[in-house]
Scaffold this motif. Structure first.
Motif, mmCIF file in Angstrom:
data_model
loop_
_atom_site.group_PDB
_atom_site.id
_atom_site.type_symbol
_atom_site.label_atom_id
_atom_site.label_comp_id
_atom_site.label_asym_id
_atom_site.label_seq_id
_atom_site.Cartn_x
_atom_site.Cartn_y
_atom_site.Cartn_z
ATOM 1 N N ASN A 193 0.800 -1.229 0.000
ATOM 2 C CA ASN A 193 0.000 0.000 0.000
ATOM 3 C C ASN A 193 0.835 1.282 0.000
ATOM 4 O O ASN A 193 0.313 2.358 0.284
ATOM 5 N N VAL A 194 2.128 1.171 -0.313
ATOM 6 C CA VAL A 194 2.972 2.377 -0.429
ATOM 7 C C VAL A 194 3.546 2.430 -1.849
ATOM 8 O O VAL A 194 4.349 1.575 -2.232
ATOM 9 N N GLY A 195 3.131 3.424 -2.621
ATOM 10 C CA GLY A 195 3.655 3.566 -3.984
ATOM 11 C C GLY A 195 5.097 4.058 -3.955
ATOM 12 O O GLY A 195 5.543 4.671 -2.969
ATOM 13 N N GLY A 196 5.818 3.811 -5.039
ATOM 14 C CA GLY A 196 7.238 4.150 -5.091
ATOM 15 C C GLY A 196 7.535 5.582 -4.696
ATOM 16 O O GLY A 196 8.407 5.852 -3.868
ATOM 17 N N ARG A 197 6.797 6.536 -5.266
ATOM 18 C CA ARG A 197 7.141 7.952 -5.021
ATOM 19 C C ARG A 197 6.774 8.410 -3.614
ATOM 20 O O ARG A 197 7.138 9.504 -3.214
ATOM 21 N N PHE A 198 6.050 7.564 -2.867
ATOM 22 C CA PHE A 198 5.710 7.895 -1.475
ATOM 23 C C PHE A 198 6.520 7.031 -0.503
ATOM 24 O O PHE A 198 6.157 6.910 0.656
ATOM 25 N N SER A 199 7.623 6.433 -0.985
ATOM 26 C CA SER A 199 8.278 5.388 -0.173
ATOM 27 C C SER A 199 9.551 5.847 0.532
ATOM 28 O O SER A 199 10.239 5.033 1.131
ATOM 29 N N VAL A 200 9.866 7.154 0.501
ATOM 30 C CA VAL A 200 11.156 7.576 1.072
ATOM 31 C C VAL A 200 11.252 7.299 2.570
ATOM 32 O O VAL A 200 12.342 7.029 3.086
ATOM 33 N N LEU A 201 10.112 7.277 3.265
ATOM 34 C CA LEU A 201 10.175 7.035 4.714
ATOM 35 C C LEU A 201 10.004 5.556 5.068
ATOM 36 O O LEU A 201 9.767 5.208 6.222
ATOM 37 N N THR A 202 10.124 4.693 4.077
ATOM 38 C CA THR A 202 10.193 3.238 4.302
ATOM 39 C C THR A 202 11.676 2.848 4.203
ATOM 40 O O THR A 202 12.527 3.704 3.911
ATOM 41 N N PRO A 203 12.010 1.571 4.349
ATOM 42 C CA PRO A 203 13.418 1.174 4.182
ATOM 43 C C PRO A 203 14.021 1.624 2.847
ATOM 44 O O PRO A 203 15.238 1.787 2.738
ATOM 45 N N VAL A 204 13.194 1.862 1.833
ATOM 46 C CA VAL A 204 13.675 2.330 0.519
ATOM 47 C C VAL A 204 14.565 3.559 0.670
ATOM 48 O O VAL A 204 15.657 3.643 0.087
ATOM 49 N N GLY A 205 14.087 4.514 1.456
ATOM 50 C CA GLY A 205 14.893 5.713 1.694
ATOM 51 C C GLY A 205 15.717 5.595 2.961
ATOM 52 O O GLY A 205 16.863 6.042 3.018
ATOM 53 N N LEU A 206 15.124 4.977 3.980
ATOM 54 C CA LEU A 206 15.771 5.008 5.307
ATOM 55 C C LEU A 206 17.079 4.237 5.346
ATOM 56 O O LEU A 206 18.034 4.665 6.012
ATOM 57 N N LEU A 207 17.164 3.111 4.629
ATOM 58 C CA LEU A 207 18.419 2.344 4.716
ATOM 59 C C LEU A 207 19.597 3.099 4.089
ATOM 60 O O LEU A 207 20.637 3.264 4.750
ATOM 61 N N PRO A 208 19.489 3.593 2.844
ATOM 62 C CA PRO A 208 20.618 4.376 2.311
ATOM 63 C C PRO A 208 20.960 5.584 3.190
ATOM 64 O O PRO A 208 22.133 5.924 3.373
ATOM 65 N N ILE A 209 19.934 6.228 3.749
ATOM 66 C CA ILE A 209 20.178 7.414 4.592
ATOM 67 C C ILE A 209 20.932 7.003 5.855
ATOM 68 O O ILE A 209 21.877 7.677 6.284
ATOM 69 N N ALA A 210 20.561 5.869 6.436
ATOM 70 C CA ALA A 210 21.261 5.379 7.635
ATOM 71 C C ALA A 210 22.681 4.938 7.292
ATOM 72 O O ALA A 210 23.604 5.163 8.076
ATOM 73 N N VAL A 211 22.867 4.349 6.114
ATOM 74 C CA VAL A 211 24.227 3.932 5.709
ATOM 75 C C VAL A 211 25.147 5.154 5.637
ATOM 76 O O VAL A 211 26.328 5.086 5.980
ATOM 77 N N ALA A 212 24.589 6.274 5.216
ATOM 78 C CA ALA A 212 25.401 7.504 5.134
ATOM 79 C C ALA A 212 25.621 8.123 6.507
ATOM 80 O O ALA A 212 26.295 9.158 6.611
ATOM 81 N N GLY A 213 25.048 7.525 7.550
ATOM 82 C CA GLY A 213 25.327 7.977 8.910
ATOM 83 C C GLY A 213 24.339 9.006 9.444
ATOM 84 O O GLY A 213 24.611 9.638 10.459
ATOM 85 N N HIS A 214 23.208 9.169 8.795
ATOM 86 C CA HIS A 214 22.245 10.180 9.250
ATOM 87 C C HIS A 214 21.194 9.560 10.183
ATOM 88 O O HIS A 214 20.968 8.352 10.171
ATOM 89 N N ASP A 215 20.565 10.454 10.935
ATOM 90 C CA ASP A 215 19.651 10.038 11.998
ATOM 91 C C ASP A 215 18.245 9.824 11.415
ATOM 92 O O ASP A 215 17.481 10.781 11.246
#
Ligand code: PA5
Length: 440
Positions: free
Chosen positions: A197-219
């Motif tokens: 129930n989450v379309g691609g363009r609305f997925s930044v706050l799922t692991p789709v966005g959160l994992l790369p952001i966490a890998v870069a060291g952000h909170d």
């Protein structure tokens, strides 16, 4: 948490406050439709309560996975396109340094194009590196990321060995379906799920966005907290800024302003513009309707697009993202010779000059027939970006319903794929291949 603010003064100056306020009943109805989940595309509303519903366990799992990649890799390549790429890229650019090595692995992107030279150069760059892969595809079948993943997986296995490579690959995909899910299961990759129930363009706050952001060291918790604050205030009606944005852009559209330009005055927000273009373009551009989303990076683009915006066809309006406080301080020095005549600015912060460029431009544009709104974000930090992301998402849902389209589908994206597959003679496309070859 300092809140983001929307100012519509220079839109009111152009079309009048009444024209904006007249749309409030429609906007309230659109918000109710979202909250009640009884509108078109209501099976894709998982993003609406995502910030508040994301569990501490999921955040911990993402952070632990990111930590392992940070420990084991000097480079992490995120493979994905569209909604499986732009959100992470936007946040990484906004939060990271523009220069020099990050604290942790370098995060690169692939699968967002089919550039042969891009892939060749990436492969060369990765030779001898300890790299990992985050492969992201909701459908698991998108051609661009599939090609990049095939190439980089082969390279990683050759460099690290197949068993070690499997521990350096994380797949983010559908819970059950698709080629990537099948491969991840058979190879034993660590996986995260993109919910149905989450379309691609609305997925930044799922692991789709959160994992790369966490890998870069952000909170990522701070990002989610910012989004959650905006979610709660918008959905309970205590903060109507997202609604005011939806109302104002629709009022401008109905007044003949067909193109919205998202303007930033920080190069770190360039990809926020790219993410926003996908969010609004794919959500609203249908049934031969929709505000065309464009973006510029000022003051850079004042020296290229400034003429058109000031003086071209009067079908545009602007939304400026203004960053209130910079993270660092740089003052303009005094120069004894003053050959460049800049001593009148000596001692001033660079940001003061930037802010005056912004204000001067906004006034010139409204005078020239280009209404503009201004979104003020406190600073480029995770909580502010979380608020901004949710603000744009929920405003997009409202605005799409006000336009009379289903904001959550993307039927038009399939057409190029059908032609490309026909031209490439993909099995199953024989009839289409014959038909398209007759046209060329
Ligand atoms: O918003 C969308 O649905 C698209 O932009 C997709 O995110 C994009 O096409 C990538 O699709 P997928 O994640 O299935 O590979």
């Amino acid at each position: 948490m300092e809140k983001i603010q929307l100012c519509v003064k220079y839109a009111e100056a152009a079309i009048g406050r009444d024209a904006i306020d007249a749309l409030r009943p429609e906007a309230e109805k659109a918000l109710r439709t979202l909250v009640n989940g009884d509108g078109a595309g209501n099976d894709f509303l998982g993003w609406l309560r995502l910030p508040a519903d994301t569990t501490p366990e999921l955040v911990a799992d993402i952070n632990a996975t990111a930590e392992a990649l940070r420990r084991d890799c000097d480079t992490v390549v995120c493979i994905g396109i569209g909604g499986s790429y732009l959100g992470a890229k936007a946040v990484l650019e906004a939060l990271g340094s523009q220069f020099g090595k990050a604290d942790g692995p370098e995060v690169l992107f692939a699968g967002q194009n089919i550039g042969e030279d891009y892939l060749y150069e990436l492969q060369q760059y990765l030779r001898g590196r300890r790299f990992g892969i985050i492969v992201i595809s909701k459908s698991g079948t998108t051609t661009e990321p599939a090609i990049a993943f095939r190439l980089l997986k082969e390279q990683l296995e050759a460099q690290a060995g197949r068993e070690a490579a499997a521990k350096l690959i994380v797949a983010i995909t559908d819970a059950r379906r698709g080629a990537l899910r099948t491969l991840a299961t058979s190879e034993g990759y660590k996986t995260f799920v993109i919910e149905d129930n989450v379309g691609g363009r609305f997925s930044v706050l799922t692991p789709v966005g959160l994992l790369p952001i966490a890998v870069a060291g952000h909170d990522i918790q701070a990002l989610l907290d910012g989004a959650k604050a905006m979610q709660e205030a918008t959905l309970d009606g205590s903060d109507s800024q997202a609604m005011l944005y939806a109302m104002t852009r629709n009022a401008l559209y109905r007044a003949g302003k067909k193109i919205e330009i998202l303007v930033n005055y920080s190069p770190k927000l360039h990809y926020m513009g790219e993410w926003w273009k996908q969010l609004y373009g794919e959500s609203e551009g249908k049934d031969h309707r929709g505000i065309f989303p464009a973006a510029v990076d000022n003051s850079t683009d004042l020296h290229s697009m400034g003429q058109w915006i000031q003086d071209g066809e009067r079908t545009i309006f602007e939304t400026v993202i203004s960053v209130d406080k910079q993270s660092h301080r740089v003052e303009i020095p005094t120069d004894a010779d003053n050959l460049d005549g800049l001593n009148y600015l000596a001692g001033k912060r660079v940001d003061e000059v930037n802010k005056m460029a912004e204000l001067g431009t906004r006034i010139a544009h409204v005078d020239g027939g280009v209404p503009n709104m201004r979104i003020i974000i406190p600073s480029l930090d995770a909580a502010s970006l979380g608020q901004l992301i949710y603000f744009f998402e929920v405003a997009c849902g409202m605005s799409g319903y006000m336009l009379g389209v289903n904001p959550f589908n993307q039927p038009g994206v399939e057409d190029y794929k059908r032609n490309m597959f026909a031209l490439l003679e993909k099995p199953g496309y024989e009839e289409a291949t014959k038909a398209i070859k007759e046209r060329i």
